[in-house]
Design a protein around this motif. Structure first.
Motif, PDB file in Angstrom:
ATOM      1  N   GLN A 141       0.784  -1.085   0.064  1.00 41.17           N
ATOM      2  CA  GLN A 141      -0.053  -0.018   0.071  1.00 41.17           C
ATOM      3  C   GLN A 141       0.939   1.306  -0.053  1.00 41.17           C
ATOM      4  OE1 GLN A 141      -3.468  -0.087   0.015  1.00 41.17           O
ATOM      5  NE2 GLN A 141      -3.164   2.253  -0.427  1.00 41.17           N
ATOM      6  N   SER A 142       0.698   2.143  -0.921  1.00 38.84           N
ATOM      7  CA  SER A 142       1.512   3.279  -0.922  1.00 38.84           C
ATOM      8  C   SER A 142       0.567   4.660  -0.699  1.00 38.84           C
ATOM      9  CB  SER A 142       1.805   3.512  -2.222  1.00 38.84           C
ATOM     10  OG  SER A 142       2.857   4.719  -2.511  1.00 38.84           O
ATOM     11  N   LYS A 143       1.279   5.402   0.102  1.00 44.03           N
ATOM     12  CA  LYS A 143       0.704   6.680   0.448  1.00 44.03           C
ATOM     13  C   LYS A 143       1.751   7.689  -0.030  1.00 44.03           C
ATOM     14  CE  LYS A 143      -3.187   5.008   2.009  1.00 44.03           C
ATOM     15  NZ  LYS A 143      -4.551   5.389   1.340  1.00 44.03           N
ATOM     16  N   ALA A 144       1.333   8.535  -0.901  1.00 38.51           N
ATOM     17  CA  ALA A 144       2.307   9.772  -1.092  1.00 38.51           C
ATOM     18  C   ALA A 144       1.668  11.052  -0.612  1.00 38.51           C
ATOM     19  CB  ALA A 144       2.157   9.804  -2.730  1.00 38.51           C
ATOM     20  N   LEU A 145       2.432  11.820  -0.153  1.00 31.90           N
ATOM     21  CA  LEU A 145       2.186  13.157   0.618  1.00 31.90           C
ATOM     22  C   LEU A 145       3.080  14.246   0.222  1.00 31.90           C
ATOM     23  CD1 LEU A 145       1.680  11.771   4.334  1.00 31.90           C
ATOM     24  CD2 LEU A 145      -0.074  12.187   2.612  1.00 31.90           C
ATOM     25  N   SER A 146       2.602  15.507  -0.146  1.00 35.48           N
ATOM     26  CA  SER A 146       3.517  16.483  -0.694  1.00 35.48           C
ATOM     27  C   SER A 146       4.158  16.961   0.389  1.00 35.48           C
ATOM     28  CB  SER A 146       2.752  17.574  -1.176  1.00 35.48           C
ATOM     29  OG  SER A 146       1.554  18.029  -0.213  1.00 35.48           O
ATOM     30  N   LYS A 147       3.836  16.907   1.622  1.00 35.92           N
ATOM     31  CA  LYS A 147       4.546  17.372   2.940  1.00 35.92           C
ATOM     32  C   LYS A 147       4.346  16.342   4.146  1.00 35.92           C
ATOM     33  CE  LYS A 147       3.763  22.326   1.805  1.00 35.92           C
ATOM     34  NZ  LYS A 147       3.125  23.500   2.449  1.00 35.92           N
TER      35      LYS A 147
END
Length: 109
Positions: A26-32
């Motif tokens: 499971q991948s979670k990409a956050l800008s900050k």
């Protein structure tokens, strides 16, 4: 190998060179460095491995590799005024030295 957008479960699959072992991730990409939303129930979380990426839109992203049990153990629970429950990971819970760029952990399962 990425999966179809917004598909249930894993976002990508990693395979060993001989393709004997396949790991759903499971991948979670956050800008900050923000909290990671987990949804309304921890029971619906499936993938055994999670990769949380902060600064995903930058030249220097940082990834944190966590197991499903670690995600569930660190999850915070909240409830709004209407009674809707939600879960999330605080940055201090995933931004730990043992998870930071810890790609070697994927080979431990």
């Amino acid at each position: 190998m990425p999966t179809v957008r917004n598909a249930r479960g894993a976002d990508l699959y990693a395979a060993s060179e001989d393709e004997v072992r396949v790991l759903p991730i499971q991948s979670k990409a956050l800008s900050k460095r923000h909290p990671v939303p987990l949804g309304g129930s921890l029971d619906t979380l499936r993938s055994q491995w999670w990769v949380i990426t902060i600064n995903a839109n930058s030249d220097l992203p940082t990834c944190f590799v966590m197991s499903l049990s670690e995600v569930k153990a660190a999850a915070r629970r909240g409830e709004n005024a209407a009674g809707k429950v939600s879960y999330w990971l605080q940055p201090r819970d995933y931004d730990q030295p043992e998870y930071r760029n810890a790609w070697h952990r994927l080979g431990e399962s």
